[in-house]
Design a protein around this motif. Structure first.
Motif, PDB file in Angstrom:
ATOM      1  N   VAL A  84      38.561  -7.109 -23.932  1.00 27.15           N
ATOM      2  CA  VAL A  84      37.399  -6.674 -24.628  1.00 27.15           C
ATOM      3  C   VAL A  84      37.916  -5.663 -25.507  1.00 27.15           C
ATOM      4  O   VAL A  84      37.306  -5.358 -26.699  1.00 27.15           O
ATOM      5  CB  VAL A  84      36.516  -6.174 -23.559  1.00 27.15           C
ATOM      6  CG1 VAL A  84      35.204  -5.489 -24.027  1.00 27.15           C
ATOM      7  CG2 VAL A  84      35.760  -7.247 -22.463  1.00 27.15           C
ATOM      8  N   ALA A  85      38.816  -4.597 -25.445  1.00 26.68           N
ATOM      9  CA  ALA A  85      39.117  -3.723 -26.283  1.00 26.68           C
ATOM     10  C   ALA A  85      39.893  -4.388 -27.137  1.00 26.68           C
ATOM     11  O   ALA A  85      39.918  -3.684 -28.426  1.00 26.68           O
ATOM     12  CB  ALA A  85      39.972  -2.747 -25.239  1.00 26.68           C
ATOM     13  N   LEU A  86      40.483  -5.232 -27.177  1.00 25.75           N
ATOM     14  CA  LEU A  86      41.328  -6.038 -28.396  1.00 25.75           C
ATOM     15  C   LEU A  86      40.444  -6.335 -29.430  1.00 25.75           C
ATOM     16  O   LEU A  86      40.943  -6.391 -30.612  1.00 25.75           O
ATOM     17  CB  LEU A  86      42.158  -7.312 -27.746  1.00 25.75           C
ATOM     18  CG  LEU A  86      43.285  -8.002 -28.711  1.00 25.75           C
ATOM     19  CD1 LEU A  86      44.052  -6.877 -28.998  1.00 25.75           C
ATOM     20  CD2 LEU A  86      43.826  -8.834 -28.011  1.00 25.75           C
ATOM     21  N   VAL A  87      39.427  -6.703 -29.145  1.00 22.56           N
ATOM     22  CA  VAL A  87      38.247  -7.280 -30.151  1.00 22.56           C
ATOM     23  C   VAL A  87      37.739  -5.973 -30.974  1.00 22.56           C
ATOM     24  O   VAL A  87      37.775  -6.037 -32.127  1.00 22.56           O
ATOM     25  CB  VAL A  87      37.012  -7.838 -29.569  1.00 22.56           C
ATOM     26  CG1 VAL A  87      35.784  -8.056 -30.510  1.00 22.56           C
ATOM     27  CG2 VAL A  87      37.374  -8.982 -28.554  1.00 22.56           C
ATOM     28  N   PHE A  88      37.677  -4.743 -30.290  1.00 21.55           N
ATOM     29  CA  PHE A  88      37.389  -3.567 -30.941  1.00 21.55           C
ATOM     30  C   PHE A  88      38.547  -3.159 -31.807  1.00 21.55           C
ATOM     31  O   PHE A  88      38.301  -2.891 -33.104  1.00 21.55           O
ATOM     32  CB  PHE A  88      37.243  -2.470 -29.858  1.00 21.55           C
ATOM     33  CG  PHE A  88      37.624  -1.202 -30.393  1.00 21.55           C
ATOM     34  CD1 PHE A  88      36.603  -0.470 -31.481  1.00 21.55           C
ATOM     35  CD2 PHE A  88      38.687  -0.215 -29.713  1.00 21.55           C
ATOM     36  CE1 PHE A  88      37.170   1.116 -31.495  1.00 21.55           C
ATOM     37  CE2 PHE A  88      39.104   1.016 -30.261  1.00 21.55           C
ATOM     38  CZ  PHE A  88      38.217   1.570 -31.049  1.00 21.55           C
ATOM     39  N   GLY A 141      24.936  -9.481 -34.641  1.00 26.09           N
ATOM     40  CA  GLY A 141      24.084  -8.235 -33.965  1.00 26.09           C
ATOM     41  C   GLY A 141      23.079  -8.759 -32.663  1.00 26.09           C
ATOM     42  O   GLY A 141      22.761  -8.121 -31.801  1.00 26.09           O
ATOM     43  N   GLN A 142      22.396 -10.126 -33.180  1.00 23.22           N
ATOM     44  CA  GLN A 142      21.488 -10.562 -32.249  1.00 23.22           C
ATOM     45  C   GLN A 142      22.104 -10.936 -31.066  1.00 23.22           C
ATOM     46  O   GLN A 142      21.684 -10.828 -29.978  1.00 23.22           O
ATOM     47  CB  GLN A 142      20.690 -11.730 -33.240  1.00 23.22           C
ATOM     48  CG  GLN A 142      19.975 -11.487 -33.981  1.00 23.22           C
ATOM     49  CD  GLN A 142      19.530 -12.690 -35.033  1.00 23.22           C
ATOM     50  OE1 GLN A 142      19.978 -13.725 -34.675  1.00 23.22           O
ATOM     51  NE2 GLN A 142      18.310 -12.451 -35.553  1.00 23.22           N
ATOM     52  N   SER A 143      23.318 -11.444 -31.184  1.00 22.51           N
ATOM     53  CA  SER A 143      24.111 -11.647 -29.835  1.00 22.51           C
ATOM     54  C   SER A 143      24.686 -10.731 -29.151  1.00 22.51           C
ATOM     55  O   SER A 143      24.535 -10.769 -27.852  1.00 22.51           O
ATOM     56  CB  SER A 143      25.413 -12.539 -30.339  1.00 22.51           C
ATOM     57  OG  SER A 143      25.985 -12.945 -29.274  1.00 22.51           O
ATOM     58  N   ALA A 144      24.701  -9.567 -29.824  1.00 25.86           N
ATOM     59  CA  ALA A 144      25.166  -8.367 -29.084  1.00 25.86           C
ATOM     60  C   ALA A 144      24.002  -7.847 -28.300  1.00 25.86           C
ATOM     61  O   ALA A 144      24.003  -7.292 -27.025  1.00 25.86           O
ATOM     62  CB  ALA A 144      25.605  -7.250 -29.909  1.00 25.86           C
ATOM     63  N   ALA A 145      22.937  -7.931 -28.931  1.00 23.05           N
ATOM     64  CA  ALA A 145      21.525  -7.492 -28.182  1.00 23.05           C
ATOM     65  C   ALA A 145      21.154  -8.281 -27.178  1.00 23.05           C
ATOM     66  O   ALA A 145      20.831  -7.757 -25.996  1.00 23.05           O
ATOM     67  CB  ALA A 145      20.350  -7.490 -29.091  1.00 23.05           C
ATOM     68  N   ASP A 146      21.323  -9.615 -27.279  1.00 22.70           N
ATOM     69  CA  ASP A 146      20.999 -10.320 -26.297  1.00 22.70           C
ATOM     70  C   ASP A 146      21.945 -10.350 -25.199  1.00 22.70           C
ATOM     71  O   ASP A 146      21.380 -10.223 -23.890  1.00 22.70           O
ATOM     72  CB  ASP A 146      21.161 -11.894 -26.609  1.00 22.70           C
ATOM     73  CG  ASP A 146      20.078 -12.353 -27.581  1.00 22.70           C
ATOM     74  OD1 ASP A 146      18.913 -11.649 -27.492  1.00 22.70           O
ATOM     75  OD2 ASP A 146      20.177 -13.413 -28.378  1.00 22.70           O
ATOM     76  N   SER A 147      23.074 -10.067 -25.410  1.00 22.76           N
ATOM     77  CA  SER A 147      24.377  -9.784 -24.387  1.00 22.76           C
ATOM     78  C   SER A 147      23.705  -8.514 -23.557  1.00 22.76           C
ATOM     79  O   SER A 147      23.991  -8.323 -22.250  1.00 22.76           O
ATOM     80  CB  SER A 147      25.727  -9.581 -24.975  1.00 22.76           C
ATOM     81  OG  SER A 147      26.640  -9.340 -24.084  1.00 22.76           O
ATOM     82  N   GLY A 151      23.030  -8.208 -19.474  1.00 21.18           N
ATOM     83  CA  GLY A 151      24.059  -7.388 -18.785  1.00 21.18           C
ATOM     84  C   GLY A 151      25.043  -8.448 -18.687  1.00 21.18           C
ATOM     85  O   GLY A 151      25.786  -8.464 -17.551  1.00 21.18           O
ATOM     86  N   GLU A 152      25.544  -9.056 -19.853  1.00 18.96           N
ATOM     87  CA  GLU A 152      26.562  -9.896 -19.494  1.00 18.96           C
ATOM     88  C   GLU A 152      27.817  -9.158 -19.310  1.00 18.96           C
ATOM     89  O   GLU A 152      28.258  -8.080 -19.964  1.00 18.96           O
ATOM     90  CB  GLU A 152      26.743 -10.642 -21.113  1.00 18.96           C
ATOM     91  CG  GLU A 152      27.779 -11.660 -21.050  1.00 18.96           C
ATOM     92  CD  GLU A 152      28.096 -12.147 -22.380  1.00 18.96           C
ATOM     93  OE1 GLU A 152      28.671 -13.189 -22.431  1.00 18.96           O
ATOM     94  OE2 GLU A 152      27.393 -11.763 -23.397  1.00 18.96           O
ATOM     95  N   SER A 153      28.813  -9.617 -18.444  1.00 18.95           N
ATOM     96  CA  SER A 153      29.901  -9.140 -17.968  1.00 18.95           C
ATOM     97  C   SER A 153      31.130 -10.244 -17.940  1.00 18.95           C
ATOM     98  O   SER A 153      30.646 -11.365 -17.765  1.00 18.95           O
ATOM     99  CB  SER A 153      29.820  -8.375 -16.851  1.00 18.95           C
ATOM    100  OG  SER A 153      29.397  -9.131 -15.731  1.00 18.95           O
ATOM    101  N   TRP A 163      29.131  -6.782 -23.827  1.00 14.90           N
ATOM    102  CA  TRP A 163      28.252  -6.284 -24.760  1.00 14.90           C
ATOM    103  C   TRP A 163      29.033  -5.428 -25.862  1.00 14.90           C
ATOM    104  O   TRP A 163      28.826  -5.466 -27.136  1.00 14.90           O
ATOM    105  CB  TRP A 163      26.841  -6.176 -24.521  1.00 14.90           C
ATOM    106  CG  TRP A 163      26.874  -4.693 -23.799  1.00 14.90           C
ATOM    107  CD1 TRP A 163      26.608  -4.487 -22.559  1.00 14.90           C
ATOM    108  CD2 TRP A 163      26.812  -3.318 -24.300  1.00 14.90           C
ATOM    109  NE1 TRP A 163      26.691  -3.444 -22.125  1.00 14.90           N
ATOM    110  CE2 TRP A 163      26.529  -2.513 -23.181  1.00 14.90           C
ATOM    111  CE3 TRP A 163      26.799  -2.757 -25.634  1.00 14.90           C
ATOM    112  CZ2 TRP A 163      26.927  -1.063 -23.404  1.00 14.90           C
ATOM    113  CZ3 TRP A 163      26.904  -1.565 -25.797  1.00 14.90           C
ATOM    114  CH2 TRP A 163      26.872  -0.650 -24.584  1.00 14.90           C
ATOM    115  N   PRO A 164      29.826  -4.536 -25.294  1.00 11.24           N
ATOM    116  CA  PRO A 164      30.532  -3.707 -26.443  1.00 11.24           C
ATOM    117  C   PRO A 164      31.462  -4.340 -27.243  1.00 11.24           C
ATOM    118  O   PRO A 164      31.438  -3.910 -28.481  1.00 11.24           O
ATOM    119  CB  PRO A 164      31.273  -2.650 -25.319  1.00 11.24           C
ATOM    120  CG  PRO A 164      30.773  -2.615 -24.263  1.00 11.24           C
ATOM    121  CD  PRO A 164      30.187  -4.045 -23.796  1.00 11.24           C
ATOM    122  N   ALA A 165      32.212  -5.277 -26.837  1.00 12.58           N
ATOM    123  CA  ALA A 165      32.930  -6.034 -27.835  1.00 12.58           C
ATOM    124  C   ALA A 165      31.905  -6.840 -28.927  1.00 12.58           C
ATOM    125  O   ALA A 165      32.346  -7.081 -29.991  1.00 12.58           O
ATOM    126  CB  ALA A 165      33.659  -7.119 -26.957  1.00 12.58           C
TER     127      ALA A 165
END
Length: 197
Positions: A84-88, A141-147, A151-153, A163-165
């Motif tokens: 996940v952090a690699l995306v950041f 952004g919409q995908s992040a909001a939906d995630s 509570g996607e994990s 969702w942070p990624a």
């Protein structure tokens, strides 16, 4: 009607004329110059955060390897957190890479065009890139909001949220979109920072 001396900023009663400064030559520059400075500063700061993220990932990975070499268990959830952090780390470097012109690009066509035509072509291409990236920002952004709302994990015991990624992807694309917009402006103004160097 103003006289020549008044237009030059002189005292009409005899003092020497003083030339009115050009806004572009003042320390702050024009609005576009200040906007360029702001976007480049934000891009540089995001790249620094990405660099810090890389350092943290390396440190965490080395720590995990050392623990396993010492016969201890691996750090729980580190692999998922690293993914996940690699995306950041990656997406936060996009804007600075465009500022530095380190993205892969070829200019063998535009450098052979007359200056006026080259500027029109670059402005059009970067405008299309800006429009596409803006669309991508909205969709991610919409995908992040939906995630976030779902509570996607990660599908593992660690349960690292995803969702942070997704938010980082959207922010990284936004930074690249702003740099594309600055390339449009640079091409229109005839500056060679319009993506062709």
């Amino acid at each position: 009607m103003r006289t020549d001396t008044e237009r030059l900023g002189a005292d009409p009663h005899g003092s020497a004329p003083t030339e009115v400064p050009d806004p572009a030559s003042t320390p702050g520059g024009t609005v576009l110059d200040r906007l360029e400075t702001v976007t480049e500063t934000v891009a540089r700061f995001a790249a620094y955060l990405g660099g810090v993220g890389i350092a943290c990932l390396v440190l965490a990975t080395v720590t995990d390897v050392a623990r396993r070499a010492a016969g201890m268990t691996s750090i729980n959830g580190l692999v998922d957190l690293t993914e996940v952090a690699l995306v950041f780390v990656v997406y936060f470097g996009f804007a600075q890479a465009e500022v530095d012109k380190t993205h892969i690009r070829t200019s063998f066509l535009t450098e052979r065009l007359p200056d006026r035509v080259r500027r029109v072509v670059l402005a059009a291409v970067w405008a299309l890139a800006f429009a596409f990236l803006l669309w991508a920002v909205v969709r991610t952004g919409q995908s992040a909001a939906d995630s976030f709302h779902a509570g996607e994990s990660r599908a593992s015991q660690s349960g690292v949220p995803v969702w942070p990624a997704r938010v980082m992807v959207s922010l990284g694309l936004l930074g690249l979109a702003l740099q594309s917009l600055m390339n449009v402006i640079a091409a229109v103004r005839g500056r060679r920072s319009g993506g062709d160097r």
